[in-house]
Structures are given as C-alpha cells and as structure tokens.
Design a protein around this motif. Sequence first.
Motif, PDB file in Angstrom:
ATOM      1  N   SER A   1       0.806  -1.224   0.000  1.00  0.00           N
ATOM      2  CA  SER A   1       0.000   0.000   0.000  1.00  0.00           C
ATOM      3  C   SER A   1       0.839   1.273   0.000  1.00  0.00           C
ATOM      4  CB  SER A   1      -0.932   0.015   1.225  1.00  0.00           C
ATOM      5  OG  SER A   1      -0.175   0.019   2.423  1.00  0.00           O
ATOM      6  N   ASP A   2       2.166   1.163  -0.059  1.00  0.00           N
ATOM      7  CA  ASP A   2       2.987   2.376  -0.024  1.00  0.00           C
ATOM      8  C   ASP A   2       4.201   2.221  -0.931  1.00  0.00           C
ATOM      9  OD1 ASP A   2       4.297   0.517   1.841  1.00  0.00           O
ATOM     10  OD2 ASP A   2       5.589   2.211   2.340  1.00  0.00           O
TER      11      ASP A   2
ATOM     12  N   GLU B   1      -6.539   9.803  -6.278  1.00  0.00           N
ATOM     13  CA  GLU B   1      -7.062  10.449  -5.067  1.00  0.00           C
ATOM     14  C   GLU B   1      -6.829   9.626  -3.800  1.00  0.00           C
ATOM     15  OE1 GLU B   1      -8.388  13.235  -4.259  1.00  0.00           O
ATOM     16  OE2 GLU B   1      -9.153  14.226  -6.062  1.00  0.00           O
ATOM     17  N   ARG B   2      -6.733   8.321  -3.930  1.00  0.00           N
ATOM     18  CA  ARG B   2      -6.606   7.475  -2.743  1.00  0.00           C
ATOM     19  C   ARG B   2      -5.222   7.553  -2.106  1.00  0.00           C
ATOM     20  NH1 ARG B   2      -6.347   4.218  -7.183  1.00  0.00           N
ATOM     21  NH2 ARG B   2      -4.632   2.710  -7.352  1.00  0.00           N
ATOM     22  N   TYR B   3      -4.259   8.218  -2.762  1.00  0.00           N
ATOM     23  CA  TYR B   3      -2.900   8.320  -2.250  1.00  0.00           C
ATOM     24  C   TYR B   3      -2.668   9.657  -1.540  1.00  0.00           C
ATOM     25  CZ  TYR B   3      -1.138   4.221  -4.805  1.00  0.00           C
ATOM     26  OH  TYR B   3      -0.895   2.952  -5.251  1.00  0.00           O
ATOM     27  N   LEU B   4      -1.796   9.621  -0.501  1.00  0.00           N
ATOM     28  CA  LEU B   4      -1.275  10.826   0.137  1.00  0.00           C
ATOM     29  C   LEU B   4       0.235  10.841  -0.036  1.00  0.00           C
ATOM     30  CD1 LEU B   4      -3.245  10.857   3.540  1.00  0.00           C
ATOM     31  CD2 LEU B   4      -3.696  12.262   1.521  1.00  0.00           C
ATOM     32  N   LEU B   5       0.807  12.041  -0.082  1.00  0.00           N
ATOM     33  CA  LEU B   5       2.251  12.206  -0.236  1.00  0.00           C
ATOM     34  C   LEU B   5       2.871  12.605   1.098  1.00  0.00           C
ATOM     35  CD1 LEU B   5       4.666  12.374  -2.287  1.00  0.00           C
ATOM     36  CD2 LEU B   5       4.187  14.829  -2.413  1.00  0.00           C
ATOM     37  N   ALA B   6       4.000  11.995   1.435  1.00  0.00           N
ATOM     38  CA  ALA B   6       4.735  12.320   2.660  1.00  0.00           C
ATOM     39  C   ALA B   6       6.161  12.682   2.307  1.00  0.00           C
ATOM     40  CB  ALA B   6       4.716  11.126   3.612  1.00  0.00           C
ATOM     41  N   GLY B   7       6.699  13.654   3.025  1.00  0.00           N
ATOM     42  CA  GLY B   7       8.083  14.054   2.793  1.00  0.00           C
ATOM     43  C   GLY B   7       8.396  15.330   3.533  1.00  0.00           C
ATOM     44  N   PRO B   8       9.661  15.772   3.503  1.00  0.00           N
ATOM     45  CA  PRO B   8      10.047  17.004   4.180  1.00  0.00           C
ATOM     46  C   PRO B   8       9.619  18.225   3.371  1.00  0.00           C
ATOM     47  CG  PRO B   8      11.915  16.096   3.011  1.00  0.00           C
ATOM     48  CD  PRO B   8      10.795  15.120   2.814  1.00  0.00           C
TER      49      PRO B   8
ATOM     50  N   GLY C   1      17.683  23.191   1.779  1.00  0.00           N
ATOM     51  CA  GLY C   1      18.738  22.802   2.704  1.00  0.00           C
ATOM     52  C   GLY C   1      18.725  21.353   3.138  1.00  0.00           C
ATOM     53  N   LEU C   2      18.216  20.450   2.287  1.00  0.00           N
ATOM     54  CA  LEU C   2      18.159  19.038   2.647  1.00  0.00           C
ATOM     55  C   LEU C   2      19.468  18.330   2.321  1.00  0.00           C
ATOM     56  CD1 LEU C   2      14.650  17.845   1.410  1.00  0.00           C
ATOM     57  CD2 LEU C   2      15.285  18.673   3.674  1.00  0.00           C
ATOM     58  N   ARG C   3      19.787  17.295   3.115  1.00  0.00           N
ATOM     59  CA  ARG C   3      20.898  16.407   2.789  1.00  0.00           C
ATOM     60  C   ARG C   3      20.515  15.520   1.604  1.00  0.00           C
ATOM     61  NH1 ARG C   3      25.380  18.386   5.254  1.00  0.00           N
ATOM     62  NH2 ARG C   3      24.943  18.861   7.435  1.00  0.00           N
ATOM     63  N   GLU C   4      19.314  15.011   1.619  1.00  0.00           N
ATOM     64  CA  GLU C   4      18.796  14.230   0.512  1.00  0.00           C
ATOM     65  C   GLU C   4      17.280  14.260   0.582  1.00  0.00           C
ATOM     66  OE1 GLU C   4      19.222   9.961   0.575  1.00  0.00           O
ATOM     67  OE2 GLU C   4      19.649   9.952   2.722  1.00  0.00           O
ATOM     68  N   LEU C   5      16.643  14.017  -0.544  1.00  0.00           N
ATOM     69  CA  LEU C   5      15.193  14.011  -0.610  1.00  0.00           C
ATOM     70  C   LEU C   5      14.703  12.580  -0.464  1.00  0.00           C
ATOM     71  CD1 LEU C   5      12.464  15.420  -1.171  1.00  0.00           C
ATOM     72  CD2 LEU C   5      12.872  14.972  -3.607  1.00  0.00           C
ATOM     73  N   CYS C   6      13.920  12.331   0.581  1.00  0.00           N
ATOM     74  CA  CYS C   6      13.294  11.034   0.798  1.00  0.00           C
ATOM     75  C   CYS C   6      11.793  11.259   0.946  1.00  0.00           C
ATOM     76  CB  CYS C   6      13.838  10.373   2.060  1.00  0.00           C
ATOM     77  SG  CYS C   6      15.620  10.130   2.054  1.00  0.00           S
ATOM     78  N   ILE C   7      11.006  10.572   0.162  1.00  0.00           N
ATOM     79  CA  ILE C   7       9.558  10.756   0.191  1.00  0.00           C
ATOM     80  C   ILE C   7       8.878   9.397   0.114  1.00  0.00           C
ATOM     81  CG2 ILE C   7       9.620  13.050  -0.868  1.00  0.00           C
ATOM     82  CD1 ILE C   7       8.859  11.744  -3.499  1.00  0.00           C
ATOM     83  N   SER C   8       7.596   9.389   0.382  1.00  0.00           N
ATOM     84  CA  SER C   8       6.793   8.199   0.153  1.00  0.00           C
ATOM     85  C   SER C   8       5.368   8.628  -0.127  1.00  0.00           C
ATOM     86  CB  SER C   8       6.853   7.246   1.354  1.00  0.00           C
ATOM     87  OG  SER C   8       6.327   7.842   2.517  1.00  0.00           O
TER      88      SER C   8
ATOM     89  N   THR D   1       7.259  13.869   9.251  1.00  0.00           N
ATOM     90  CA  THR D   1       6.145  12.964   9.010  1.00  0.00           C
ATOM     91  C   THR D   1       6.554  11.551   9.376  1.00  0.00           C
ATOM     92  OG1 THR D   1       5.261  14.300   7.195  1.00  0.00           O
ATOM     93  CG2 THR D   1       4.579  11.999   7.273  1.00  0.00           C
ATOM     94  N   ILE D   2       5.720  10.872  10.150  1.00  0.00           N
ATOM     95  CA  ILE D   2       5.881   9.441  10.420  1.00  0.00           C
ATOM     96  C   ILE D   2       4.890   8.717   9.522  1.00  0.00           C
ATOM     97  CG2 ILE D   2       5.729   7.606  12.149  1.00  0.00           C
ATOM     98  CD1 ILE D   2       6.285   9.772  14.277  1.00  0.00           C
ATOM     99  N   ALA D   3       5.396   7.934   8.589  1.00  0.00           N
ATOM    100  CA  ALA D   3       4.548   7.279   7.590  1.00  0.00           C
ATOM    101  C   ALA D   3       4.603   5.773   7.777  1.00  0.00           C
ATOM    102  CB  ALA D   3       5.011   7.655   6.180  1.00  0.00           C
ATOM    103  N   GLN D   4       3.445   5.174   7.897  1.00  0.00           N
ATOM    104  CA  GLN D   4       3.395   3.728   8.029  1.00  0.00           C
ATOM    105  C   GLN D   4       3.779   3.080   6.708  1.00  0.00           C
ATOM    106  OE1 GLN D   4      -0.160   2.188   9.850  1.00  0.00           O
ATOM    107  NE2 GLN D   4       0.267   0.064   9.239  1.00  0.00           N
ATOM    108  N   SER D   5       4.639   2.073   6.801  1.00  0.00           N
ATOM    109  CA  SER D   5       5.113   1.375   5.619  1.00  0.00           C
ATOM    110  C   SER D   5       4.974  -0.123   5.840  1.00  0.00           C
ATOM    111  CB  SER D   5       6.580   1.737   5.337  1.00  0.00           C
ATOM    112  OG  SER D   5       7.066   1.033   4.227  1.00  0.00           O
ATOM    113  N   ASP D   6       4.608  -0.839   4.796  1.00  0.00           N
ATOM    114  CA  ASP D   6       4.332  -2.270   4.919  1.00  0.00           C
ATOM    115  C   ASP D   6       5.523  -3.052   5.444  1.00  0.00           C
ATOM    116  OD1 ASP D   6       1.720  -2.066   3.888  1.00  0.00           O
ATOM    117  OD2 ASP D   6       2.503  -2.032   1.846  1.00  0.00           O
ATOM    118  N   TYR D   7       6.725  -2.719   4.959  1.00  0.00           N
ATOM    119  CA  TYR D   7       7.870  -3.576   5.197  1.00  0.00           C
ATOM    120  C   TYR D   7       8.934  -2.975   6.102  1.00  0.00           C
ATOM    121  CZ  TYR D   7       6.060  -6.529   1.442  1.00  0.00           C
ATOM    122  OH  TYR D   7       5.275  -7.348   0.675  1.00  0.00           O
ATOM    123  N   ALA D   8       8.725  -1.770   6.616  1.00  0.00           N
ATOM    124  CA  ALA D   8       9.721  -1.175   7.505  1.00  0.00           C
ATOM    125  C   ALA D   8       9.787  -1.989   8.792  1.00  0.00           C
ATOM    126  CB  ALA D   8       9.358   0.274   7.809  1.00  0.00           C
TER     127      ALA D   8
END
Length: 498
Positions: free
Chosen positions: A171-172, A217-224, A245-252, A306-313
């Motif tokens: 789902s993510d 529409e069923r998706y939400l975006l998470a990131g800095p 000013g980010l070290r790297e871009l990580c999103i989900s 953002t704390i994002a729930q992930s299936d496999y984390a």
Amino acid sequence: MRRRQKQLVRVLALGLAVLLLLGTVVSIVFTHDHAHGEENRVADSFAIEAEFLEEAQALQIRQRLLYTNGTGQALDRVEFAVYGNMFRRQSALMYESDVWPDVFPQGNAVGGLEFSQVLFDGEAADWGMLDENELFMRVACDLEPGETGEFLFEYTILLTQNAASLGVGESDWRLRGFYVQPLKFEGGEFVATSPLQQTNYVYVGRADYTFSITLPERYLLAGPGEISSAGNGDGARAWTLSATGLRELCISFGMRWREYEAETASGTRLRVLASSRQGGPEALDTALAALEAYESWFGPLGWDVTIAQSDYALEPLALQGIIWADEDGLFNAMALRRALARQFFGYSAYAMPIEDAWLADSISAYVACLALKEAEGQDAFLDYLNSQIVPEAQYTLPGGLEVTTSAAIFTASEYESVVLGRGALVMHELCRAMGEESFLNGLRLFYEHGLAMDVVGEYDLVDALDNASGGSWEDFLTDWLFNVADYYVESYTLDYVD
C-alpha cells in the motif's frame, strides 16, 4: 582520539575490499577527518517531475539539477551516484544472501534506472557508467570554479517489492536515493562512503528540492518541506513538494492512510500517516512529547516531520523529515523517540553515517532515554536503563568491536548491541559525570554547531561539552568509548538508582 589511527587502517582496508567485490572502478577516496569546508557554497537545486506508472510499478522521471562548481578547480566531468541500480544485479545488493528472504518477501525482482536522455546546458552530453553494477556514472561538462551548469536526466525507474528503503509495498511506495545525485568532491576527487544497507553511497552537502507528481485520489504524499496538492477533476491530485537545505530528498506515498497532525510550541509540524486506527494516534502522542522535549533542550528543529506507516519497515527508519515505521513500529515508543532524535543528531549535527555513526546513533539512543524520563518519570527511565541498556555491556563480542568502529563492519545485531546499547551507556556515564544540565547544554552547542557546518566530528562534540561545562571531557569520553565493556565484564545487575 586514541586508537583511532589503527582502527582507521582496518576500516579503509575493509571498505576498499567491499568496493572491489562490487566491481567499482570509479575514483573513490575514503576520508575520515573531513574538512569543514563548503559552508558558504551555493546550494545545488533539484527539480524532479515524476510520472506515476502504477501498473508497471515504475516512475518516469525528468530531473533537472543546477550544479555549482564549488570545488575551487575547473571540472571536465561530474560524477554521480545511481543508488537505485543496487537492484539491477545481486552483486550490487548491500545485503548478505542470508537476509534476502527478509529484504525481498515476494522474491528478488530486478529493478533500477533506464536512461533515455542526459543533457548538460541543453546539449546532449557524453556520459557513461563507471562500474559494472552501474552504481556510478560520469557526465562530461565544462565548469569553471564558481560556475553553475544545468544537468538534465530523463529516465524510468523500475521499483521492486522489498523491505529496503527504496521500493514498493502493498500500500505504499518508499523513495530514497531514487534520483541521480552528485558525489561530494574532496581532495581532488569525487567521494563516496563505503556501502551499507542502512544508508547509501552518497556523501553530499545540502541542496534545495522541488518534486511534483500526480497521484490517484486514494494516495497521500509524505516528505520534508512544504507539500501542497490540487485536484484535477479526474480522480487524481497533483502534488508538489518544496524543501530547502536538505541532505537528501526522501519521500513516500501511500493509500489507506489516515492523517493525524499536531504542532510543537516552536511551530514544527508533526504528521502521522497510518492505516492503523490505534497506532496512529498513539504514535502522534509519543512523537509530539519527544519532539517537544528535544526542542526545549536543543532549539527548533527547522523542518517538519512525518511518520509514515510502511508495509515492510522493520523498525522506525529515520530519514530527514520522514520516518518510516510498520504497524508494530508505531507502537515502539523508544524506537520512535530515537528516530526523532536522529533528526537533530544525524541531519542537523551531521556526522558521516559510516565512519562516525556513533555520533548520531549513540547520542540519539541516550537522548531517547532522557525523553522517556521526561514522559514517564525517573522510575521508568531507570528500569529501561537497567533492563535494556546495561546488559549490552555484560558479555564479550568477537572482533574487538567498539562504539566508534565503522558501521560498515558491524552486523545488524552487533550494531544494535554496541553502538546503540553500549554507546548509550557511555553517554549516560558522561551525563552523570557532567550533570544533566551541562550535558544537554553541550549537546545543544553541538547541534547548533552542526547547523552551520558541512560535517561535524568527534572533536566538535568534545569542544561543545567543554564549552558547556568549563571542563575538559576528552579523556573521560575516550576512556569510556574504548573500555565500556571492561567496566561490566562480570555479569550482574547494575542498579542505577536515584
């Protein structure tokens, strides 16, 4: 500090061996005492447009990079990391074969980047991969010192279903290292760290980012950074993320998420995106209390989280501005506290994630203990310390591993025991010796120093502790870092008490 030179020789040798096994022929320089240069360098700027190919489990990406030559010398090329190509071949994976079933619960599928076009300043560029695993690439250019040029990359990235930090769950979608990133230039060469499954190859400075994608529409975006969206009237939403000013871009992005939100007294926005009805609110309460404590001790964080729930984390994974956690992780209060502490000591006070991992993780592990005390009281703090932290020093590990050993040498269980467990114990003894107020003030100075620096090191920490207390703590810290096991070689219950 004492004994670091001999240890460094071993680290360099092992790191080089790992790269040779990977077939890497790119010019890589491993450094340890990194210079604090480039504080005044103009930030690079990334603009990434992604097209969502849901059925193909892929993204089609158009990436522009405004790159400023801050090396002080003329460049005829820029070298880049292509982290996503780790999944093209088993020989490139940063995982031992015995853990592949855990990393790839649906089987090991092939993924990676396919380039269709590479331009420099609007013209077709001479480019090529630098190693057989296609983890590094070179793009020819002509850049004088201080000059800015534009690189354009067009490619498709095929993602795999995995438990790594780049991939797709049920789902993510988790995206880390999915874009082409320039390597750090230092000492006349382009630089990368040795590979490690918890991190990537890239040693980079801060940069500015914009990212755009249209999702159902069923998706939400998470990131800095700042995130906005607008419906297009066709069952989809156009999302835009902007961050500086980010070290790297990580999103989900994910579906079936419920959104929970709060704000700290300093205005830091905290979001939890969870499909768990109970886990989301509980994670928000835990995280908000910890973040409030950290900001009261160290100052405002400077970006939203953002704390994002992930299936496999498997456990909350801290990246800048985003933490991935599975459902169990949402209920793991100590892991969440530690992940939030790494936002301060890991990205603001940024130590090298391989060579000096303890500067982020040992500190964060103990700061999380102090957040537990703040939330639940002295008894809960002492119980956790005595039952979870102290036992990690009560047995002998093979190989002479120490808190300061390069993270590339540890197994996952050894890292948890030595860097998180024994490292937290070292910090506790330092805190007891200094007094908690002076200890926290020292960490605040270390954090503030990190905000202005490219990379912080162990002597920056010592200087901060000395300045906070008016004393000298190098000998004390050194002794405990390298001899912590000696103090607890006998098996007994240490009763830290009031």
